[in-house]
Design a protein around this motif. Structure first.
Motif, short mmCIF file in Angstrom:
data_model
loop_
_atom_site.label_atom_id
_atom_site.label_comp_id
_atom_site.label_asym_id
_atom_site.label_seq_id
_atom_site.Cartn_x
_atom_site.Cartn_y
_atom_site.Cartn_z
N UNK A 177 85.67 88.26 95.25
CA UNK A 177 86.73 87.81 96.15
C UNK A 177 88.12 88.14 95.66
N UNK A 178 88.26 88.57 94.38
CA UNK A 178 89.59 88.83 93.87
C UNK A 178 89.57 89.99 92.88
N UNK A 179 90.75 90.50 92.62
CA UNK A 179 90.90 91.56 91.63
C UNK A 179 90.70 90.99 90.24
N UNK A 180 90.26 91.85 89.33
CA UNK A 180 90.20 91.49 87.91
C UNK A 180 91.34 92.25 87.23
N UNK A 181 92.17 91.56 86.48
CA UNK A 181 93.34 92.17 85.86
C UNK A 181 93.12 92.22 84.34
N UNK A 182 92.76 93.41 83.85
CA UNK A 182 92.52 93.59 82.42
C UNK A 182 93.81 94.04 81.76
N UNK A 183 94.20 93.35 80.68
CA UNK A 183 95.44 93.69 79.99
C UNK A 183 95.21 94.46 78.70
N UNK A 184 94.00 94.38 78.15
CA UNK A 184 93.70 95.09 76.91
C UNK A 184 92.20 95.26 76.78
N UNK A 185 91.82 96.24 75.96
CA UNK A 185 90.41 96.49 75.70
C UNK A 185 90.29 96.95 74.25
N UNK A 186 89.81 96.06 73.38
CA UNK A 186 89.54 96.43 71.99
C UNK A 186 88.15 97.05 71.95
N UNK A 187 88.00 98.19 71.28
CA UNK A 187 86.72 98.91 71.32
C UNK A 187 86.33 99.44 69.95
N UNK A 188 85.02 99.65 69.81
CA UNK A 188 84.43 100.30 68.64
C UNK A 188 83.47 101.36 69.17
N UNK A 189 83.58 102.57 68.64
CA UNK A 189 82.74 103.69 69.05
C UNK A 189 81.53 103.80 68.13
N UNK A 190 80.33 103.87 68.74
CA UNK A 190 79.11 104.14 68.00
C UNK A 190 78.54 105.47 68.47
N UNK A 191 78.22 106.34 67.52
CA UNK A 191 77.58 107.63 67.82
C UNK A 191 76.22 107.63 67.16
N UNK A 192 75.19 107.87 67.97
CA UNK A 192 73.81 107.81 67.47
C UNK A 192 73.57 106.51 66.69
N UNK A 193 74.08 105.41 67.29
CA UNK A 193 73.91 104.05 66.79
C UNK A 193 74.60 103.81 65.45
N UNK A 194 75.51 104.70 65.06
CA UNK A 194 76.28 104.52 63.84
C UNK A 194 77.70 104.14 64.21
N UNK A 195 78.18 103.01 63.67
CA UNK A 195 79.55 102.57 63.96
C UNK A 195 80.54 103.53 63.32
N UNK A 196 81.53 103.95 64.10
CA UNK A 196 82.52 104.88 63.58
C UNK A 196 83.90 104.22 63.54
N UNK A 197 84.71 104.40 64.55
CA UNK A 197 86.07 103.90 64.52
C UNK A 197 86.30 102.84 65.60
N UNK A 198 87.40 102.13 65.44
CA UNK A 198 87.80 101.12 66.42
C UNK A 198 89.21 101.41 66.88
N UNK A 199 89.53 100.91 68.07
CA UNK A 199 90.87 101.10 68.61
C UNK A 199 91.14 100.07 69.69
N UNK A 200 92.28 100.23 70.34
CA UNK A 200 92.67 99.29 71.39
C UNK A 200 93.33 100.04 72.53
N UNK A 201 92.91 99.75 73.74
CA UNK A 201 93.54 100.24 74.96
C UNK A 201 94.41 99.09 75.46
N UNK A 202 95.71 99.33 75.61
CA UNK A 202 96.62 98.21 75.88
C UNK A 202 97.43 98.37 77.15
N UNK A 203 96.90 99.06 78.14
CA UNK A 203 97.59 99.18 79.43
C UNK A 203 96.95 98.24 80.44
N UNK A 204 97.79 97.52 81.17
CA UNK A 204 97.24 96.62 82.18
C UNK A 204 96.57 97.44 83.28
#
Length: 195
Positions: A88-115
């Motif tokens: 019934x309403x929009x979802x407003x995401x302001x940030x997304x902290x993430x970690x990348x896994x390649x072939x189930x191995x944790x690699x790097x982390x970062x943050x997407x910070x655009x609304x």
């Protein structure tokens, strides 16, 4: 007393609104749409399908990078977020902290910070750059690293790509983070990924 009652009612309504917005974002479907602009040690991978397509200068650049122990892989990730049409309403995401896994191995982390506003029924692209030094996470020679990089670019042997992420949404009470990371994308890429 009436003033206190109004304050309590206002806080209750605000809290209900916040819970609804959290619920809306939890219903959003995130998936890895594509990876673009992949480069390995300065070599553009978009025109390559296999390691044999590398030219002599490309091989020299990658070989030198492996000897130095610095094999930078950079690419742009496009995640598609779809808020279901029956929300019934929009979802407003302001940030997304993430970690990348390649072939189930944790690699790097970062943050997407655009609304980002995720309107009901409208797929929305969330694009951010990723860069990592492959030799920090993977053993093997230049050919193995090239194959992994080509897989991310859409060619090469299958590679499992996964993001663990923690979204933050804007609410009337201020920013609110998810309580724990969620797997928002999980996809196998590469030539044989669909088989």
């Amino acid at each position: 007393m009436p003033y206190l009652f109004l304050v309590l009612v206002s806080l209750t309504l605000t809290s209900c609104q916040t819970l609804r917005e959290v619920g809306q974002l939890r219903n959003v479907d995130f998936r890895l749409d594509r990876v673009t602009n992949a480069q390995l040690a300065g070599v553009n991978l978009s025109q390559l399908e296999r390691p044999e397509d590398l030219g002599p200068v490309d091989l020299l650049n990658i070989g030198n990078a492996v000897r130095r122990g610095e094999v930078p892989l950079s690419f742009s990730v496009i995640i598609e977020g779809t808020n279901p049409a029956d929300n019934s309403m929009s979802a407003r995401m302001t940030a997304l902290d993430w970690t990348l896994l390649l072939n189930e191995r944790e690699t790097i982390s970062g943050a997407f910070a655009e609304e980002t506003v995720l309107e009901p029924g409208v797929p929305t692209d969330i694009r951010f750059p990723v860069e990592l030094n492959l030799v920090e996470f993977f053993d093997g020679g230049a050919r193995d690293l090239v194959n992994l990089a080509l897989s991310l670019a859409g060619d090469g042997p299958p590679t499992n790509v996964q993001f663990q992420a923690e979204p933050t949404i804007r609410t009337p009470l201020g920013p609110m983070r998810y309580g724990e990371p969620i797997t928002i994308v999980h996809r196998t890429v590469g030539n044989d990924a669909a088989q």
